[in-house]
Design a protein around this motif. Structure first.
Motif, PDB file in Angstrom:
ATOM      1  N   HIS A 187       1.642  11.703  -8.103  1.00 12.99           N
ATOM      2  CA  HIS A 187       2.295  11.763  -6.644  1.00 12.99           C
ATOM      3  C   HIS A 187       1.247  11.813  -5.749  1.00 12.99           C
ATOM      4  O   HIS A 187      -0.552  12.065  -6.303  1.00 12.99           O
ATOM      5  N   VAL A 188       1.326  11.291  -4.893  1.00 15.51           N
ATOM      6  CA  VAL A 188       0.380  10.743  -3.811  1.00 15.51           C
ATOM      7  C   VAL A 188      -0.056  11.901  -2.778  1.00 15.51           C
ATOM      8  O   VAL A 188      -1.029  11.983  -2.921  1.00 15.51           O
ATOM      9  N   ALA A 189       0.557  12.383  -2.273  1.00 12.47           N
ATOM     10  CA  ALA A 189       0.791  13.807  -1.483  1.00 12.47           C
ATOM     11  C   ALA A 189       1.851  14.828  -1.532  1.00 12.47           C
ATOM     12  O   ALA A 189       2.707  14.069  -0.994  1.00 12.47           O
ATOM     13  N   LYS A 190       1.334  16.016  -0.004  1.00 12.38           N
ATOM     14  CA  LYS A 190       2.214  16.702  -0.318  1.00 12.38           C
ATOM     15  C   LYS A 190       3.225  16.611   1.067  1.00 12.38           C
ATOM     16  O   LYS A 190       4.246  15.851   0.338  1.00 12.38           O
ATOM     17  N   TYR A 191       2.327  16.346   1.747  1.00 10.61           N
ATOM     18  CA  TYR A 191       2.709  14.932   2.924  1.00 10.61           C
ATOM     19  C   TYR A 191       2.194  14.190   3.146  1.00 10.61           C
ATOM     20  O   TYR A 191       0.924  14.157   4.353  1.00 10.61           O
ATOM     21  N   PRO A 192       2.758  13.152   2.598  1.00  9.90           N
ATOM     22  CA  PRO A 192       2.425  11.435   3.368  1.00  9.90           C
ATOM     23  C   PRO A 192       2.547  10.886   4.483  1.00  9.90           C
ATOM     24  O   PRO A 192       2.048  10.058   4.393  1.00  9.90           O
ATOM     25  N   VAL A 193       2.069  11.664   5.539  1.00  7.39           N
ATOM     26  CA  VAL A 193       2.221  11.181   7.215  1.00  7.39           C
ATOM     27  C   VAL A 193       1.340  10.149   7.088  1.00  7.39           C
ATOM     28  O   VAL A 193       0.021   9.968   6.675  1.00  7.39           O
ATOM     29  N   GLY A 194       1.498   8.213   8.025  1.00  2.96           N
ATOM     30  CA  GLY A 194       0.479   7.310   7.491  1.00  2.96           C
ATOM     31  C   GLY A 194       0.694   6.684   6.718  1.00  2.96           C
ATOM     32  O   GLY A 194      -0.141   5.602   6.925  1.00  2.96           O
ATOM     33  N   ILE A 195       0.399   7.126   5.447  1.00  2.00           N
ATOM     34  CA  ILE A 195       0.385   6.441   4.391  1.00  2.00           C
ATOM     35  C   ILE A 195       1.302   5.260   3.997  1.00  2.00           C
ATOM     36  O   ILE A 195       0.479   4.314   3.744  1.00  2.00           O
ATOM     37  N   LEU A 353      -6.246   8.907  11.120  1.00  2.00           N
ATOM     38  CA  LEU A 353      -4.996   9.607  11.926  1.00  2.00           C
ATOM     39  C   LEU A 353      -5.102   9.429  13.427  1.00  2.00           C
ATOM     40  O   LEU A 353      -5.570   9.160  13.695  1.00  2.00           O
ATOM     41  N   SER A 354      -4.073   8.911  13.585  1.00  2.00           N
ATOM     42  CA  SER A 354      -4.099   8.154  15.303  1.00  2.00           C
ATOM     43  C   SER A 354      -3.506  10.022  15.809  1.00  2.00           C
ATOM     44  O   SER A 354      -3.040  11.338  14.930  1.00  2.00           O
ATOM     45  N   ASP A 355      -3.461  10.480  16.591  1.00  2.00           N
ATOM     46  CA  ASP A 355      -3.043  11.378  17.731  1.00  2.00           C
ATOM     47  C   ASP A 355      -1.643  12.330  16.850  1.00  2.00           C
ATOM     48  O   ASP A 355      -2.330  13.018  16.138  1.00  2.00           O
ATOM     49  N   ASP A 356      -1.116  11.311  16.930  1.00  2.00           N
ATOM     50  CA  ASP A 356       0.132  12.790  16.920  1.00  2.00           C
ATOM     51  C   ASP A 356       0.455  12.441  15.271  1.00  2.00           C
ATOM     52  O   ASP A 356       1.197  13.198  14.798  1.00  2.00           O
ATOM     53  N   GLU A 357       0.203  11.025  14.592  1.00  2.00           N
ATOM     54  CA  GLU A 357       0.391  10.749  12.636  1.00  2.00           C
ATOM     55  C   GLU A 357      -0.552  12.400  12.204  1.00  2.00           C
ATOM     56  O   GLU A 357      -0.538  13.755  11.940  1.00  2.00           O
ATOM     57  N   ALA A 358      -1.756  12.892  13.302  1.00  2.00           N
ATOM     58  CA  ALA A 358      -2.632  14.442  12.811  1.00  2.00           C
ATOM     59  C   ALA A 358      -2.164  15.374  13.365  1.00  2.00           C
ATOM     60  O   ALA A 358      -1.876  16.149  12.172  1.00  2.00           O
ATOM     61  N   ARG A 359      -1.436  15.186  14.489  1.00  2.00           N
ATOM     62  CA  ARG A 359      -0.542  16.638  14.793  1.00  2.00           C
ATOM     63  C   ARG A 359       0.128  16.963  13.709  1.00  2.00           C
ATOM     64  O   ARG A 359       0.377  18.203  12.770  1.00  2.00           O
ATOM     65  N   ASP A 360       1.516  15.665  13.513  1.00  2.00           N
ATOM     66  CA  ASP A 360       2.401  15.741  11.809  1.00  2.00           C
ATOM     67  C   ASP A 360       1.775  16.036  10.945  1.00  2.00           C
ATOM     68  O   ASP A 360       2.465  17.572  10.445  1.00  2.00           O
ATOM     69  N   LEU A 361       0.448  16.275  10.353  1.00  2.00           N
ATOM     70  CA  LEU A 361       0.330  16.382   9.539  1.00  2.00           C
ATOM     71  C   LEU A 361      -0.693  17.957   9.149  1.00  2.00           C
ATOM     72  O   LEU A 361       0.192  18.685   8.642  1.00  2.00           O
ATOM     73  N   PHE A 362      -0.916  17.906  10.299  1.00  2.00           N
ATOM     74  CA  PHE A 362      -1.370  19.028  10.671  1.00  2.00           C
ATOM     75  C   PHE A 362       0.029  20.474  10.894  1.00  2.00           C
ATOM     76  O   PHE A 362       0.075  21.735   9.971  1.00  2.00           O
ATOM     77  N   CYS A 363       0.805  20.252  11.472  1.00  2.00           N
ATOM     78  CA  CYS A 363       1.623  21.259  11.817  1.00  2.00           C
ATOM     79  C   CYS A 363       3.037  21.064  10.214  1.00  2.00           C
ATOM     80  O   CYS A 363       3.214  22.372  10.326  1.00  2.00           O
ATOM     81  N   ARG A 364       2.433  19.996   9.849  1.00  2.00           N
ATOM     82  CA  ARG A 364       3.173  20.316   8.348  1.00  2.00           C
ATOM     83  C   ARG A 364       3.171  21.528   6.649  1.00  2.00           C
ATOM     84  O   ARG A 364       3.498  22.195   6.672  1.00  2.00           O
ATOM     85  N   HIS A 365       1.354  21.326   7.213  1.00  2.00           N
ATOM     86  CA  HIS A 365       1.143  21.712   6.578  1.00  2.00           C
ATOM     87  C   HIS A 365       1.054  24.732   7.126  1.00  2.00           C
ATOM     88  O   HIS A 365       0.686  25.085   6.196  1.00  2.00           O
ATOM     89  N   ALA A 366       0.385  23.564   8.778  1.00  2.00           N
ATOM     90  CA  ALA A 366       0.409  25.241   9.378  1.00  2.00           C
ATOM     91  C   ALA A 366       1.822  26.095   9.987  1.00  2.00           C
ATOM     92  O   ALA A 366       1.812  26.870   9.320  1.00  2.00           O
ATOM     93  N   PHE A 367       2.478  24.965   9.020  1.00  2.00           N
ATOM     94  CA  PHE A 367       4.274  25.991   9.823  1.00  2.00           C
ATOM     95  C   PHE A 367       5.691  25.615   8.243  1.00  2.00           C
ATOM     96  O   PHE A 367       5.991  24.521   8.758  1.00  2.00           O
TER      97      PHE A 367
END
Length: 560
Positions: A187-195, A353-367
């Motif tokens: 298992h890698v991550a719940k949301y493998p953004v940018g991996i 993470l880049s700005d876009d990746e960071a926002r994507d990962l944060f929002c996946r967990h926050a919302f």
């Protein structure tokens, strides 16, 4: 194609299927196939069966392609009328392409036909291909592609069945599959953004550094929470199929600190790679000899995660000569010098993470819920900015704020600016507590006073205060606590906050009892209550003033 089975959406197909079944429904739907699917399901094998009745249009569906790509094994049931279906042939062609491009395991079952009928082709297969040639043209690229797929697949080793007990055939299929499915992806991550992009960077590094037969050790380096373990797991999943044996050793630092920790890690390494459940190691030196003797001729992939002492890789993967040709050893650490000291010259630095990746990962967990609570964009921006691209922080902040309303977000963000999150802080502090006393002092000085200053200036001040700053700063850079950016020392905001919090914890209620002060208000409060004369140190730079044992930045007076 076939009837029945998976109704999963395409978003759930990728990497979710163990086995993809390719078959002609009119031949096997009502007997053999149903029994095979039931047996696979009973064994916990996730199987995708496409439904012939659901096919629309002329093109193979994206969902079907995702199912093929996401499967670990493809079973092709070659029956009498398989080649009569252009859909079956197209599916077969895609499967064989994935075999070449992604190393998909292909397992043919010749159900009441002979392999030579498929690969030549002959009998019903020759008749079916003649029909396709008549419809699409003998020189059609599509037909040639199908013929090649039949030839290649018909040449693979598989199982034949003509007459007898189908239950025995199914048992043999299950037995063969168990060999291919024994290795379970991590298992890698719940949301493998940018991996994926980061894994590809490491793979490019591997390809550029050495030939296929060489043994290569690769280091993944970076601070806590940057995603080294996540990258290592994704990399492991991507390349593990190419090795005779694999092992992912997590939390090497923690385990090695336990009683006989290194011995237990050696046992785990040997047992996983050799599939021996009770292989005993009695001491570290004996384990080293055993690893070298048993694995010297095997092409293996061991991953040593979170290494913090040289004794750990020395005991588990001492050198390239320990293992067979083509082996790859992956080591993750917060300490770059440890990696190079072990002889690892191929070191990849994990980046935020880049700005876009960071926002994507944060929002996946926050919302998590699509019907998310409406939150102002500026609050989301503040949270993302505060995490500053650190995946751990984005995950922790997002999960903490999930489901909360705007007032709670505002309160939480104000609190975070004053005091770091405990989970993140505990991860980051591990690097600090791994330093010697002098390096700790230099780190705290940089955290409280010097972030963003020129290195020459910092060294001058620290040297005049009795520190050996050159080696101290070099160690902090190697430990991923600070960075040299064009001659200026920088550190991640959360690492700086961690350093300041360590000082605050020296005495939370009385700033005068702390070792350092950097806020004008704190200094002003102390001065109003005491008239003891200051002793200025390093008058040339005027950066530190010593008030008894207290370090104060002189710059706060300039600012006020």
């Amino acid at each position: 194609m076939a009837s029945s089975s998976s109704s999963s959406s395409s978003s759930n197909l990728k990497r979710n299927c163990h086995v993809f079944l390719s078959f002609r429904g009119t031949d096997v739907r009502n007997n053999f196939l149903g029994h095979l699917y039931a047996a696979l399901d009973q064994k916990g094998v996730h199987t995708f069966m496409d439904s012939e009745e659901l096919r629309i249009g002329e093109q193979i569906s994206p969902a079907l392609m995702e199912a093929i790509k996401g499967s670990r094994v493809a079973i092709i049931v070659f029956s009498k009328n398989y080649a009569a279906s252009r859909w079956c042939l197209e599916e077969l062609a895609r499967i064989m392409e994935c075999k070449e491009q992604r190393d998909l395991k292909v397992f043919p079952v010749f159900y009441k036909v002979e392999p030579r009928e498929v690969r030549t082709p002959r009998k019903s297969y020759r008749k079916a291909m003649a029909t396709h040639e008549s419809k699409f043209g003998k020189d059609s690229q599509e037909v040639k592609r199908w013929e090649k797929a039949l030839r290649d697949a018909g040449s693979l080793s598989g199982l034949e069945f003509h007459e007898g007990d189908e239950a025995e055939l199914i048992k043999r299929i299950i037995k063969e599959l168990s060999i291919h499915l024994e290795r379970t992806p991590l298992h890698v991550a719940k949301y493998p953004v940018g991996i994926d992009s980061r894994v590809q960077q490491v793979i490019s590094l591997l390809e550029n550094e050495t030939g296929d037969d060489d043994v290569l050790m690769v280091g993944l380096w970076g601070p806590g929470g940057i995603g080294k373990t996540t990258i290592a797991k994704a990399l492991y999943n991507y390349i593990e199929k190419d090795f005779q044996g694999t092992c992912f050793l997590e939390r090497v630092r923690e385990t090695s600190n336990e009683s006989n920790g290194l011995v237990s890690l050696q046992e785990k390494l040997l047992s996983q790679i050799l599939s021996h459940r009770n292989l005993a190691v009695y001491n570290v030196d004996g384990g080293i000899t055993l690893i070298r003797e048993r694995l010297c001729c095997k092409k293996i992939l061991p991953v040593l995660d979170d290494v913090d002492r040289l004794a750990q890789p020395d005991a588990l993967a001492g050198g390239g000569h320990w293992f067979g040709q083509g082996s790859r050893i992956i080591v993750t650490s917060r300490d770059k010098h440890l990696l190079t000291s072990h002889g690892i010259t191929c070191v990849h630095e994990a980046k935020t993470l880049s700005d876009d990746e960071a926002r994507d990962l944060f929002c996946r967990h926050a919302f998590l819920d699509r019907k998310k609570i409406e939150i102002r964009r500026d609050l989301i921006d503040r949270a993302v900015h505060y995490a500053n691209g650190l995946p751990l922080a984005l995950q922790v902040f997002g999960s903490f704020l999930c489901g909360r309303k705007e007032p709670a977000w505002e309160s939480a963000l104000r609190n975070l600016s004053k005091s770091p999150d405990h989970t993140i802080n505990s991860v980051l502090k591990t690097s600090f507590y791994g330093l010697d006393d002098k390096a700790r002092e230099i780190f705290l000085d940089i955290s409280c006073f010097f972030k963003g200053k020129r290195i020459e200036y910092i060294k001058e001040v620290l040297d005049n205060c009795g520190f050996e700053s050159t080696i101290g700063i070099e160690v902090l850079i190697e430990r991923s606590l600070i960075t040299n950016e064009n001659g200026y020392l920088q550190m991640h905001d959360l690492i700086q906050l961690m350093g300041k919090d360590i000082v605050i914890q020296e005495c939370r209620n009385d700033p005068g009892q702390r070792s350092r002060l950097w806020l004008f208000e704190d200094v002003s409060d102390i001065l109003c209550g005491d008239t003891v004369k200051f002793v200025y140190v390093n008058v040339a730079t005027y950066h530190f003033s010593y008030y008894t044992n207290l370090k104060i930045s002189m710059e706060i007076f300039c600012d006020h």
